[in-house]
Design a protein around this motif. Structure first.
Motif, mmCIF file in Angstrom:
data_model
loop_
_atom_site.group_PDB
_atom_site.id
_atom_site.type_symbol
_atom_site.label_atom_id
_atom_site.label_comp_id
_atom_site.label_asym_id
_atom_site.label_seq_id
_atom_site.Cartn_x
_atom_site.Cartn_y
_atom_site.Cartn_z
ATOM 1 N N GLU A 108 0.821 -1.206 0.000
ATOM 2 C CA GLU A 108 0.000 0.000 0.000
ATOM 3 C C GLU A 108 0.861 1.265 0.000
ATOM 4 O OE1 GLU A 108 -2.427 -0.685 3.446
ATOM 5 O OE2 GLU A 108 -4.033 -1.597 2.235
ATOM 6 N N HIS A 109 2.160 1.119 0.144
ATOM 7 C CA HIS A 109 3.090 2.257 0.105
ATOM 8 C C HIS A 109 3.047 2.888 -1.293
ATOM 9 C CE1 HIS A 109 6.914 4.452 0.016
ATOM 10 N NE2 HIS A 109 6.959 4.349 1.335
ATOM 11 N N PRO A 110 3.010 4.209 -1.393
ATOM 12 C CA PRO A 110 2.912 4.868 -2.707
ATOM 13 C C PRO A 110 3.988 4.435 -3.694
ATOM 14 C CG PRO A 110 2.569 6.455 -0.955
ATOM 15 C CD PRO A 110 2.981 5.184 -0.282
ATOM 16 N N ARG A 111 5.203 4.238 -3.213
ATOM 17 C CA ARG A 111 6.286 3.842 -4.114
ATOM 18 C C ARG A 111 6.054 2.428 -4.660
ATOM 19 N NH1 ARG A 111 11.911 6.615 -4.014
ATOM 20 N NH2 ARG A 111 12.900 5.591 -5.790
ATOM 21 N N VAL A 112 5.539 1.566 -3.818
ATOM 22 C CA VAL A 112 5.263 0.195 -4.253
ATOM 23 C C VAL A 112 4.084 0.179 -5.218
ATOM 24 C CG1 VAL A 112 4.753 -2.158 -3.491
ATOM 25 C CG2 VAL A 112 6.186 -0.672 -2.071
ATOM 26 N N ARG A 113 3.048 0.955 -4.913
ATOM 27 C CA ARG A 113 1.893 1.034 -5.814
ATOM 28 C C ARG A 113 2.329 1.526 -7.188
ATOM 29 N NH1 ARG A 113 -1.458 -2.298 -4.944
ATOM 30 N NH2 ARG A 113 -2.402 -1.351 -6.798
#
Length: 226
Positions: free
Chosen positions: A20-25
């Motif tokens: 759910e982390h923005p970088r992972v998304r």
């Protein structure tokens, strides 16, 4: 007799599988593109992790934050375990049930410096990923990026989403490459404490070198050793 868990139980995020982390998304969306089929998504994510994150065995940090998917993306390089955690996280984030798995391996294609730090050629807790695709669990090993394989003259591992993709027993010259000596199985979440305890017991030199920031250039060492 315990009941087999529903594959849908392996979609949730965790501290390590922080999809759910923005970088992972953003990584998931960029890697998957417009792929709808689960197998196609899995394959795209596998190659994005394999070649997008450089394999570096000297980043052997035994700190919790270095095993999260988001930190691995920020670093851009990692050894096999953080890369396996990353693939597990992005698979889950793309709707593909995934678990992280481990095995002890004997790696014949190392470098002299790395062997000295490891204390031999047996590496504990080599990471891989099991993804649930088309009704079955399929294993994939995203550790070695294409450029590193070329340095060692090893065929890069390919993954089609339907067949297990594990380390080759031989290199391109038919020399011994990788032997699986102990299967540790798959885990619902990353077993941080157990892994760290084993790393300090069996590979203290590698942990101490990483903590002292004594980095090496693994690909350059491979070329020199050859």
């Amino acid at each position: 007799m315990s009941k087999e868990k529903d594959p849908q139980d392996f979609l949730a995020p965790s501290y390590y599988f922080d999809h759910e982390h923005p970088r992972v998304r953003a990584f998931i969306e960029e890697s998957v593109g417009d792929a709808v089929d689960a197998v196609e998504r899995a394959v795209k994510l596998y190659y994005a992790v394999r070649d997008g994150i450089r394999y570096d065995p000297y980043r052997f940090y035994m700190r919790k934050e270095y095993f999260t998917a988001s930190r691995t993306l920020i670093e851009g390089a990692a050894y096999c375990v953080p890369k396996a955690n990353l693939l597990t996280a992005v698979a889950r984030g793309a709707g593909i049930p995934a678990r992280v798995g481990f095995a002890d391996v004997r790696n014949h294609l190392s470098t002299e410096r790395l062997r000295q730090l490891v204390g031999g050629d047996v590496y504990r807790w080599h990471g891989y990923v099991a993804m649930h695709l088309e009704g079955r669990w399929v294993k994939a090993t995203p550790a070695f990026n294409l450029q590193m394989c070329e340095r060692f003259d090893v065929h890069p591992l390919e993954f089609d989403g339907r067949n297990d993709s594990l380390m080759h027993p031989y290199n391109a010259r038919d020399e011994r490459h990788m032997e699986y000596v102990k299967e540790r199985g798959t885990f619902d979440d990353f077993p941080f404490e157990a892994l760290v305890a084993d790393m300090w017991e069996h590979h203290p030199g590698l942990v101490e070198a990483a903590e002292a920031d004594l980095k090496g250039d693994f690909e350059h060492e491979a070329m020199v050793d050859r």
